[in-house]
Design a protein around this motif. Structure first.
Motif, PDB file in Angstrom:
ATOM      1  N   THR A 114       0.105  47.276  55.083  1.00  0.00           N
ATOM      2  CA  THR A 114      -0.648  47.009  53.822  1.00  0.00           C
ATOM      3  C   THR A 114      -1.439  45.859  53.839  1.00  0.00           C
ATOM      4  O   THR A 114      -2.422  45.762  53.265  1.00  0.00           O
ATOM      5  N   ASP A 148      -5.115  56.951  45.219  1.00  0.00           N
ATOM      6  CA  ASP A 148      -3.527  57.147  45.354  1.00  0.00           C
ATOM      7  C   ASP A 148      -3.552  58.258  46.523  1.00  0.00           C
ATOM      8  O   ASP A 148      -4.120  59.162  46.675  1.00  0.00           O
ATOM      9  N   TYR A 194      11.481  54.621  49.843  1.00  0.00           N
ATOM     10  CA  TYR A 194      10.376  53.937  49.146  1.00  0.00           C
ATOM     11  C   TYR A 194      11.187  52.723  48.107  1.00  0.00           C
ATOM     12  O   TYR A 194      10.653  51.625  48.046  1.00  0.00           O
ATOM     13  N   GLU A 195      12.051  53.376  47.263  1.00  0.00           N
ATOM     14  CA  GLU A 195      12.604  52.493  46.578  1.00  0.00           C
ATOM     15  C   GLU A 195      13.357  51.373  47.008  1.00  0.00           C
ATOM     16  O   GLU A 195      13.649  50.145  46.869  1.00  0.00           O
ATOM     17  N   GLY A 214      10.716  48.819  48.468  1.00  0.00           N
ATOM     18  CA  GLY A 214       9.831  48.351  47.318  1.00  0.00           C
ATOM     19  C   GLY A 214       8.585  48.897  47.478  1.00  0.00           C
ATOM     20  O   GLY A 214       7.620  48.028  47.045  1.00  0.00           O
ATOM     21  N   ILE A 215       8.222  49.861  47.833  1.00  0.00           N
ATOM     22  CA  ILE A 215       7.073  50.569  47.872  1.00  0.00           C
ATOM     23  C   ILE A 215       6.446  50.895  46.535  1.00  0.00           C
ATOM     24  O   ILE A 215       7.320  51.691  45.925  1.00  0.00           O
ATOM     25  N   ASN A 216       5.389  50.811  46.151  1.00  0.00           N
ATOM     26  CA  ASN A 216       4.937  51.321  44.725  1.00  0.00           C
ATOM     27  C   ASN A 216       4.414  52.894  44.953  1.00  0.00           C
ATOM     28  O   ASN A 216       3.225  53.146  45.479  1.00  0.00           O
ATOM     29  N   GLY A 217       5.429  53.347  44.300  1.00  0.00           N
ATOM     30  CA  GLY A 217       5.138  54.974  44.258  1.00  0.00           C
ATOM     31  C   GLY A 217       6.225  55.452  43.789  1.00  0.00           C
ATOM     32  O   GLY A 217       7.254  54.985  43.401  1.00  0.00           O
ATOM     33  N   MET A 220       2.176  57.157  46.762  1.00  0.00           N
ATOM     34  CA  MET A 220       2.064  55.780  47.074  1.00  0.00           C
ATOM     35  C   MET A 220       0.531  55.346  46.413  1.00  0.00           C
ATOM     36  O   MET A 220      -0.709  55.779  46.934  1.00  0.00           O
ATOM     37  N   LYS A 221       0.731  54.385  45.649  1.00  0.00           N
ATOM     38  CA  LYS A 221      -0.265  53.902  44.861  1.00  0.00           C
ATOM     39  C   LYS A 221      -1.331  52.921  45.420  1.00  0.00           C
ATOM     40  O   LYS A 221      -0.853  52.358  46.452  1.00  0.00           O
ATOM     41  N   ASN A 222      -2.286  52.987  45.132  1.00  0.00           N
ATOM     42  CA  ASN A 222      -3.328  51.809  45.505  1.00  0.00           C
ATOM     43  C   ASN A 222      -3.771  51.847  46.913  1.00  0.00           C
ATOM     44  O   ASN A 222      -3.624  50.720  47.644  1.00  0.00           O
TER      45      ASN A 222
END
Length: 525
Positions: free
Chosen positions: A110, A133, A154-155, A158-161, A179-181
């Protein structure tokens, strides 16, 4: 010769990636004399160029040595997704290494994405960078279950998705994980701009200059095939497969995997986003603009180099998939890519051998090189400047996890031994006279195993099929017209020249008329 699949579309005859087209790439001289710099970088792809850019910005004198042409290796054959979503991987990393290391891997990639975006913005680089995305989708119950576990990972990290039930085109899926952004871009446009900055700040770049060894010591020196030497306080090995292994034995700790890409104009518009299947064989999708027209890059069909079915079949499978999902108007390009996979699926970045802190390596990106290479370059910069980097222990080449590293070490090296023995025992029954124009094959010449290719003018090109690395027998790759080694992924042109290492020497070439005079008592392979 034109290849057709059963959809009736014509495959481009020559495998050439899109990225280098329409780009005015600079040319650089061969290294002609000994040089002394702060940092010698071997390899002119994403890792090497990004490293040089970072280091010249710190005021260091840098030289890049590229064996061929800049940006013509793995970087020039990528799908150029800039993402931390590297297949279904985070649940596996949590199980094998723990939550903290899995989170570090996500953060490293990231951070690399953020660095690329910041660099594009800072220099106003016109490289088709766009945020997208990224999706992994499952078409079977088995892989839908894996995606549920991956969503849990992911949860935890803390992954945004998260899980979704549909994707915006005609594929019947069980579920998908977003997976966002994330992002995509044109890697050659991006790196060409960095090259300009490197040279403006005094960086040296040499093409057609092959590093073959390192003379170690307080100031390591790269020895080149052409003769001149390049000395520096540090040497960075950024050459895909390490050109110098030290005592790291990387041949036993990496395997090569190939995949295939077609670029096509489609009848249905592309809905945006980047996609990859969890199921096998892999199907990967993203769009790009080629000469003002939107095209879809359809990729996948991965397999170990030198192993598997006729490689043209992989291209045809991708064409069929594209036809079913989007409808194909025109197929503009086709090409293949090769990358290396480590024992535990995390790249090796850092000291090539314990006790040699001034010789650093980056390899094993597992087809996710845009972010991993950038993370490697950022780590190199910090190590050279003596700064702490949170990812150094994650990527260190000296690591060895009993599970999965030991199991994979045994599996991969048993595979190498199996192919070494199998290749020596197999004797083809085909002769050179049976080859058609544009066809290559392993042939039998009076009990000798040789490789032959008949070019468009009908000329035969004969080579010894024994790889010059450790002696495995190469196989013919019809899709890319090359000789590929199933043991460690070395590749050779149909004339025997090295395309990709670890082999450094070409295959032995033969004049067919002389070869035909061999007797069965002469030494074979």
């Amino acid at each position: 010769m034109t290849h057709n699949d059963h959809t009736g579309k014509k495959l481009p005859q020559v495998p050439e990636p899109y990225w280098r087209d329409f780009i005015d790439l600079p040319e650089f001289p061969r290294l002609e004399k000994d040089i002394q710099v702060d940092v010698v970088i071997v390899g002119g792809g994403m890792t090497g160029i990004t490293s040089a850019y970072l280091l010249v910005n710190e005021g260091l004198k840098v030289a890049i040595l590229e064996a061929g042409k800049l940006l013509n290796g793995t970087t020039g054959h990528t799908t150029a997704k800039v993402t931390a979503q590297h297949d279904v991987i985070y649940d596996e990393f949590i199980q094998n290494f723990g939550r903290s290391k899995a989170r570090l891997y996500y953060e490293a990639n990231t951070d690399a994405l953020s660095f690329i975006k910041k660099t594009v913005d800072e220099h106003q680089i016109n490289c088709d960078f766009s945020e997208q995305d990224a999706y992994i989708y499952a078409t079977t119950d088995q892989y839908a279950s894996k995606l549920k576990k991956e969503a849990d990972a992911y949860e935890k990290l803390g992954i945004n998705g998260g899980l979704v039930n549909s994707i915006p085109f005609d594929i019947d899926i069980q579920n998908a994980l977003v997976m966002k952004n994330q992002a995509q871009f044109h890697p050659i446009k991006y790196l060409t701009h960095l090259i300009k900055i490197i040279t403006e700040k005094g960086g040296l770049i040499f093409e057609n200059t092959t590093g073959v060894n390192i003379e170690t010591g307080e100031q390591p020196t790269v020895l080149t095939r052409e003769g001149p030497r390049a000395a520096g306080n540090y040497v960075l090995s950024c050459s895909h497969f390490p050109f110098y292994e030290g005592l790291g034995f990387y041949s036993t700790r990496l395997y090569a995997d190939r995949s295939y890409i077609v670029a096509a104009k489609t009848k249905k518009p592309f809905p945006g986003g980047m996609y990859i299947s969890a199921d096998q064989p892999t199907r990967s999708l993203r769009s790009t603009t080629i000469n003002g027209e939107e095209m879809v890059l359809i990729a996948g069909e991965g397999h170990k180099t030198g192993q598997g079915k006729d490689t043209m079949e992989h291209y045809k499978a991708l064409e069929t998939f594209g036809e079913q999902v989007f409808g194909l108007d025109n197929i503009m390009y086709r090409w293949s890519a090769q990358d290396l996979v480590t024992l535990d699926k995390i790249p090796y970045v850092g000291e090539i051998t314990s006790g040699q802190p001034n010789i650093l390596i980056a390899t094993g990106y597992r087809k996710w090189g845009m972010t991993n290479s950038t993370a490697a370059a950022l780590l190199f910069r910090d190590m050279i400047l003596g700064k702490k980097n949170a990812y150094q222990s994650l990527y260190t080449p000296s690591r060895f996890y009993a599970d999965p590293s030991l199991k994979n070490f045994l599996v991969e090296n048993a595979d190498v031994v199996g192919h070494l023995i199998k290749g020596k025992l197999e004797m083809p029954d085909k002769s050179a006279e049976e080859l058609s124009i544009g066809e290559g094959a392993v042939i039998n010449v009076k009990g000798h195993r040789k490789g032959a290719y008949k070019d468009e003018e009908g000329k035969l090109h004969i080579v010894d099929t024994t790889c010059t690395h450790v002696g495995c027998e190469v196989e013919w790759n019809s899709g890319d017209r090359s000789w590929d080694c199933p043991c460690h992924g070395s590749r050779f042109s149909y004339t025997g020249e090295v395309i990709e290492g670890p082999a450094e020497k070409p295959l032995q070439q033969y004049d067919y008329n002389i070869l035909d005079n061999l007797t069965s008592e002469d030494s074979g392979y």
